[in-house]
Scaffold this active site. Sequence first.
Site, PDB file in Angstrom:
ATOM      1  N   TRP A  52      47.983   0.242 -31.617  1.00 28.59           N
ATOM      2  CA  TRP A  52      49.317   1.173 -32.375  1.00 28.59           C
ATOM      3  C   TRP A  52      50.064  -0.298 -32.242  1.00 28.59           C
ATOM      4  O   TRP A  52      51.464  -0.394 -33.305  1.00 28.59           O
ATOM      5  CB  TRP A  52      50.223   1.659 -31.302  1.00 28.59           C
ATOM      6  N   ASP A 110      58.042   0.913 -28.019  1.00 27.92           N
ATOM      7  CA  ASP A 110      57.220   1.784 -28.399  1.00 27.92           C
ATOM      8  C   ASP A 110      56.694   2.383 -27.570  1.00 27.92           C
ATOM      9  O   ASP A 110      55.712   1.293 -26.815  1.00 27.92           O
ATOM     10  CB  ASP A 110      56.313   2.090 -29.427  1.00 27.92           C
ATOM     11  N   LYS A 152      53.226  13.923 -26.517  1.00 26.87           N
ATOM     12  CA  LYS A 152      52.982  13.706 -25.373  1.00 26.87           C
ATOM     13  C   LYS A 152      53.318  13.831 -24.190  1.00 26.87           C
ATOM     14  O   LYS A 152      52.856  14.654 -23.114  1.00 26.87           O
ATOM     15  CB  LYS A 152      52.471  11.517 -25.471  1.00 26.87           C
TER      16      LYS A 152
END
Length: 376
Positions: A104, A188, A212
Site C-alpha cells: 500500500w 494511512d 476494516k
Amino acid sequence: MARPWNFSAGPSALPEVVLQQAAAEMLDWHGSGMSVMEMSHRGKHFVQICDEAESDLRDLLGLPADYAIMFMQGGGSGENAIVPMNLMGRRGTPAADFVVTGHWSKRSYKEAGRYGSTHVAASSDQAIQLDGREQAPLTWVPPVDSWQVRPESAYLHLCSNETIGGVEFMDWPDTAALGAPDVPLVVDASSHFLSRPMDVTRCGMLYAGAQKNAGPAGVTMVIARRDLIGHALPICPSAFDYANVAAEHSRYNTPPTFAIYVAGLVFKWVKANGGVAGMEAANKAKADLLYGYLDSTSFYRNPIHAPVRSRMNVPFVLHDESLNDAFLQGADAAGLTQLKGHKSVGGMRASIYNAVPLAGVAALVEYLKEFERRYG
C-alpha cells in the site's frame, strides 16, 4: 444459521450488535418513517447522524479542535490521489516523501508521482539480516535514524499498517528529529484505525478506509490539521478539496450516507466497550494467542520481523505449501473463512480486526493444531 468466523482483510467483520441495530432501523430510523438510505443528506435527520458520528470519533481519538474530521469517498486508494492534490502545493513546487514498507505504501508513492516530485525517504524493499535471521523484503521497517527526508517536501507519507504484508508501526516518528520540522507526517492508518490509542497530533493528517475496523466499505475517515487545508492544486476537483469538505461538515456534496450511519454505530460500540484502550487490550490478547501458537511450531511460520508484527493482519505459511488447498478447504468446513493470503504474497492471512472476538481466534488456533496433527 450459525455465522462463520470471518477473517477477511476487508470488507471485514462488523460487530453483530451493529448489524442488528442497522437491520432494526432499516425501514424506520427513530420514528422518521424513512430508511437512512432515503434521507436527504442536508435534512435534519441525517445532519444529526453525521454530526454525532463526527463527535463520537473526535471523543474516541481525543482530537483537538484544530483538526478537522471529514467523511469522504474513494477509500485509501482514492486518498492516494486526493492527498497529493490537496497537500503537495502548500510549499511551492509540488513534492512529497514516502516510507515504503509494503504494497500500500508503494501504491501511495506511485500515485503521488502523477502530481509532483516524489522521493523514497526509506524503504524495506530489500532483504536484510536482523536478529540473526534473514528478513525478506517488506517484512521489516527501516530504522528511523536511516530515513532521509527532504526538508522542502510538503509532507512525509507512511502506511502504519500494511494489510497485505502484516507490518505495523507501533510508533510514529517526529519529523523534527529527522531534520524536517516543517514536513508534516501523513499516515494511512486504514487497517488498524481504532484498534489502539493513536496520538493523531503526532501527524498532520491521517486517513483510513472504514471497511476494516470502523464500518462498511464506502466511507473514508480523513483527519487533517486545519492549517494544512486550503492549499489544493488547481487540478483538484472541488468535491475532493478538503477546504470545501471541512467547511460543509462532510456534506459539500452527497456523502456515503448509509456507510456514515453504520460507522457511527461502530463508534458507539467502540465507546461502549472501553474505547480504543479497550480495543487494544482485546486485540493484544488475540494477537498473542495466534502468534504464540505460530511461534511454537515449525509446521507454520510467520515471516515478519517480530517487533513490527501487525496485531491486525497475521500472514503465515505452511511448511509444505502443497497442503494449502487442503488447509483452506478444511478451514471453510470448520466455519473459518477468508484465510487465503493475498495473491501477491501467497500463503495464509488471518485478519483479526476489532469485531473478531477472542473466541474466533481460539477456534482458529484449535484448527491450526488439528490440521498439524493430521498432516504434520
